[in-house]
Design a protein around this motif. Structure first.
Motif, mmCIF file in Angstrom:
data_model
loop_
_atom_site.group_PDB
_atom_site.id
_atom_site.type_symbol
_atom_site.label_atom_id
_atom_site.label_comp_id
_atom_site.label_asym_id
_atom_site.label_seq_id
_atom_site.Cartn_x
_atom_site.Cartn_y
_atom_site.Cartn_z
ATOM 1 N N TRP A 38 0.769 -1.275 -0.016
ATOM 2 C CA TRP A 38 0.090 0.084 -0.116
ATOM 3 C C TRP A 38 0.858 1.248 -0.093
ATOM 4 C CZ3 TRP A 38 -4.125 1.203 4.409
ATOM 5 C CH2 TRP A 38 -4.909 2.372 3.782
ATOM 6 N N VAL A 39 1.923 1.060 0.865
ATOM 7 C CA VAL A 39 2.735 2.250 0.933
ATOM 8 C C VAL A 39 3.606 2.500 -0.476
ATOM 9 C CG1 VAL A 39 4.915 3.292 2.161
ATOM 10 C CG2 VAL A 39 3.103 2.247 3.384
ATOM 11 N N LYS A 40 3.896 1.437 -1.022
ATOM 12 C CA LYS A 40 4.762 1.651 -2.359
ATOM 13 C C LYS A 40 3.806 2.035 -3.543
ATOM 14 C CE LYS A 40 8.168 -1.956 -1.090
ATOM 15 N NZ LYS A 40 8.748 -3.311 -1.654
ATOM 16 N N LYS A 41 2.602 1.281 -3.625
ATOM 17 C CA LYS A 41 1.696 1.583 -4.860
ATOM 18 C C LYS A 41 0.910 2.990 -4.494
ATOM 19 C CE LYS A 41 -0.138 -2.254 -4.972
ATOM 20 N NZ LYS A 41 -1.239 -3.491 -5.266
ATOM 21 N N LYS A 42 0.625 3.246 -3.019
ATOM 22 C CA LYS A 42 -0.266 4.356 -2.697
ATOM 23 C C LYS A 42 -1.689 4.093 -3.128
ATOM 24 C CE LYS A 42 3.370 7.867 -2.980
ATOM 25 N NZ LYS A 42 3.847 9.185 -3.384
ATOM 26 N N THR A 43 -1.983 2.820 -3.288
ATOM 27 C CA THR A 43 -3.226 2.435 -3.601
ATOM 28 C C THR A 43 -3.424 0.763 -3.290
ATOM 29 O OG1 THR A 43 -5.046 2.198 -5.259
ATOM 30 C CG2 THR A 43 -2.824 1.831 -5.911
ATOM 31 N N LEU A 44 -4.452 0.538 -3.115
ATOM 32 C CA LEU A 44 -5.111 -0.793 -2.614
ATOM 33 C C LEU A 44 -6.179 -1.474 -3.588
ATOM 34 C CD1 LEU A 44 -5.059 -1.400 1.316
ATOM 35 C CD2 LEU A 44 -3.601 -2.321 -0.564
ATOM 36 N N ASN A 45 -6.076 -2.408 -4.293
ATOM 37 C CA ASN A 45 -7.242 -2.898 -5.141
ATOM 38 C C ASN A 45 -8.368 -3.505 -4.157
ATOM 39 O OD1 ASN A 45 -6.500 -5.637 -4.587
ATOM 40 N ND2 ASN A 45 -5.058 -5.504 -6.125
ATOM 41 N N SER A 46 -9.556 -4.106 -4.790
ATOM 42 C CA SER A 46 -10.631 -4.415 -3.675
ATOM 43 C C SER A 46 -10.378 -5.766 -3.268
ATOM 44 C CB SER A 46 -11.703 -4.715 -4.661
ATOM 45 O OG SER A 46 -12.269 -3.264 -5.461
ATOM 46 N N ASN A 47 -9.381 -6.668 -3.832
ATOM 47 C CA ASN A 47 -9.198 -7.686 -3.128
ATOM 48 C C ASN A 47 -8.335 -7.563 -1.805
ATOM 49 O OD1 ASN A 47 -8.827 -10.498 -2.866
ATOM 50 N ND2 ASN A 47 -6.873 -10.624 -4.029
ATOM 51 N N GLU A 48 -7.334 -6.556 -2.256
ATOM 52 C CA GLU A 48 -6.394 -6.278 -1.067
ATOM 53 C C GLU A 48 -7.138 -5.619 0.063
ATOM 54 O OE1 GLU A 48 -2.271 -5.858 -3.673
ATOM 55 O OE2 GLU A 48 -3.743 -4.148 -3.148
ATOM 56 N N LYS A 49 -8.064 -4.720 -0.149
ATOM 57 C CA LYS A 49 -8.730 -4.008 0.865
ATOM 58 C C LYS A 49 -9.485 -5.055 1.625
ATOM 59 C CE LYS A 49 -9.808 0.165 -1.759
ATOM 60 N NZ LYS A 49 -10.761 1.081 -2.489
ATOM 61 N N ILE A 50 -10.024 -6.211 1.163
ATOM 62 C CA ILE A 50 -10.987 -7.256 1.781
ATOM 63 C C ILE A 50 -9.796 -7.856 2.659
ATOM 64 C CG2 ILE A 50 -12.421 -9.241 1.608
ATOM 65 C CD1 ILE A 50 -13.336 -8.007 -0.981
ATOM 66 N N LEU A 51 -8.591 -8.403 2.149
ATOM 67 C CA LEU A 51 -7.832 -9.237 2.795
ATOM 68 C C LEU A 51 -7.082 -8.304 4.114
ATOM 69 C CD1 LEU A 51 -5.508 -10.905 -0.181
ATOM 70 C CD2 LEU A 51 -7.475 -11.836 1.478
ATOM 71 N N LEU A 52 -7.033 -7.267 3.819
ATOM 72 C CA LEU A 52 -6.186 -6.409 4.986
ATOM 73 C C LEU A 52 -7.531 -6.090 6.035
ATOM 74 C CD1 LEU A 52 -4.148 -4.457 5.787
ATOM 75 C CD2 LEU A 52 -5.219 -2.620 4.855
ATOM 76 N N LEU A 53 -8.620 -5.999 5.876
ATOM 77 C CA LEU A 53 -9.483 -5.976 6.785
ATOM 78 C C LEU A 53 -9.904 -7.239 7.499
ATOM 79 C CD1 LEU A 53 -11.539 -3.928 8.194
ATOM 80 C CD2 LEU A 53 -13.297 -4.458 6.612
ATOM 81 N N LEU A 54 -10.035 -8.241 6.670
ATOM 82 C CA LEU A 54 -9.976 -9.681 7.183
ATOM 83 C C LEU A 54 -8.856 -9.915 8.165
ATOM 84 C CD1 LEU A 54 -11.466 -12.219 7.229
ATOM 85 C CD2 LEU A 54 -10.217 -13.027 5.270
ATOM 86 N N GLY A 55 -7.639 -9.562 7.883
ATOM 87 C CA GLY A 55 -6.417 -10.008 8.677
ATOM 88 C C GLY A 55 -6.615 -9.253 9.890
ATOM 89 N N CYS A 56 -6.973 -7.877 9.896
ATOM 90 C CA CYS A 56 -7.083 -7.222 11.055
ATOM 91 C C CYS A 56 -8.217 -7.552 11.922
ATOM 92 C CB CYS A 56 -7.485 -5.721 10.517
ATOM 93 S SG CYS A 56 -6.183 -4.732 9.887
ATOM 94 N N SER A 57 -9.201 -8.162 11.374
ATOM 95 C CA SER A 57 -10.328 -8.769 12.513
ATOM 96 C C SER A 57 -10.052 -9.878 13.038
ATOM 97 C CB SER A 57 -11.617 -8.836 11.504
ATOM 98 O OG SER A 57 -11.454 -9.614 10.442
ATOM 99 N N ARG A 58 -9.117 -10.712 12.124
ATOM 100 C CA ARG A 58 -8.934 -12.211 12.855
ATOM 101 C C ARG A 58 -7.901 -11.911 13.808
ATOM 102 N NH1 ARG A 58 -9.218 -15.924 7.271
ATOM 103 N NH2 ARG A 58 -11.358 -16.463 7.374
ATOM 104 N N ILE A 59 -6.931 -11.282 13.562
ATOM 105 C CA ILE A 59 -5.938 -11.005 14.819
ATOM 106 C C ILE A 59 -6.385 -10.515 16.087
ATOM 107 C CG2 ILE A 59 -4.891 -8.743 14.098
ATOM 108 C CD1 ILE A 59 -2.033 -9.736 14.344
#
Length: 310
Positions: A38-59
């Protein structure tokens, strides 16, 4: 007061700890890789947004669930003291429901992106997927927040009733009664899981049907083996998630039914799978994503490398 832990309780805490902490590390790896990208590209696609939120909620779900389970077995008197009990219930309910519904959102996203149907509404969803995903995630979080608030309110009510009925400071009797009263909160968990489970089952079955139909067409047209292998791999991935989610649903229902019984081995087995699911499924998601898989393999190779150790 000193801890009075049985061998059953000690075994449960030890095994849950061995499952929860690796699950936290796996999801932490997922979050770190996505945030660096995210920091390198300065953007997230839809799949990465879901995975990021999923990882945070699970941890966070594993963290609060481990705290609740450990305290309820080792020091139950400390757990049922305001506001510790209510806060743990609130955060556990929120991250549990967000974990379930974001997982369902991921399955629905894959279905819309990969499946191929000629329905007008489906085509509209396919075109507008990137705009729909943020609203879908927001709806998941708001629904999880609503259930968490209800769970907090029920926890406060049940704790006050139990304290009044047993007398002030007598929490040893309170803990047993709390498990019975707390079934209402478990029922809310069950309702949230049924909703997400229905979405997952519908999406997975329709996606499997679409992939299988497309695979049969490719066989008739003698398409190249690489495309066939990609479709077979996708079918296996969706099928594995479908089976895992179904088993997870069964064990959740069993854990709710047997939640009021002490030293119940069905509830013990249910806890084992429920704590293992967030880590194992996240690991499957990592290996199904080429970028995440390459990063993980590179890190593991560096750990084994003698020069890196020096």
């Amino acid at each position: 007061q000193q801890s009075n832990v049985t061998s059953y309780g000690a075994t449960t805490v030890a095994i849950i700890t061995l499952e929860a902490f690796p699950g936290m590390w796996i999801n932490a790896f997922l979050i770190c890789v996505l945030c660096i990208g995210w920091v390198k590209k300065k953007t997230l696609n839809s799949n990465e947004k879901i995975l990021l939120l999923l990882g945070c909620s699970r941890i966070f779900y594993l963290c609060f669930s481990w705290v609740y389970c450990s305290l309820s077995i080792t020091y139950p008197n400390y757990l049922y003291v305001q506001p510790t009990f209510q806060l743990i219930v609130f955060f556990q309910a929120f991250f549990n429901c967000s974990n379930l519904w974001v997982s369902a959102s991921l399955c629905v996203f894959y279905f819309i992106k990969i499946a191929n149907f000629r329905n007008r509404f489906f085509i509209y969803l396919k075109v507008k997927t990137d705009r729909i995903v943020p609203w879908l995630l927001l709806a998941s979080l708001l629904s999880a927040l609503a259930i968490a608030i209800i769970a907090y309110d029920l926890a406060v009510t049940n704790l006050i009733i139990s304290c009044n009925s047993t007398g002030k400071g007598n929490f040893s009797k309170t803990s047993g009664k709390m498990d019975e009263n707390f079934f209402q909160i478990y029922f809310i968990y069950g309702f949230g899981f049924v909703v997400s489970f229905t979405a997952v089952i519908s999406s997975a079955l329709l996606l499997l049907f679409s992939l299988w139909r497309h695979k049969c067409k490719m066989q008739k047209n003698s398409m190249n083996s690489l495309s066939m292998d990609a479709h077979i791999k996708a079918i296996k991935s969706i099928l594995s998630f479908f089976i895992m989610y179904s088993i997870n649903f069964i064990f959740l229902i069993l854990s709710l039914i047997n939640s009021t019984k002490e030293d119940n081995y069905v509830a013990f087995l249910s806890l084992l799978f429920l704590y293992a699911f967030p880590g194992v499924h996240s690991l499957i998601l990592i290996f199904s994503n080429p970028k995440l898989e390459k990063t993980l393999i590179r890190i593991l190779s560096c750990v084994k490398c003698k020069d890196c150790r020096r």
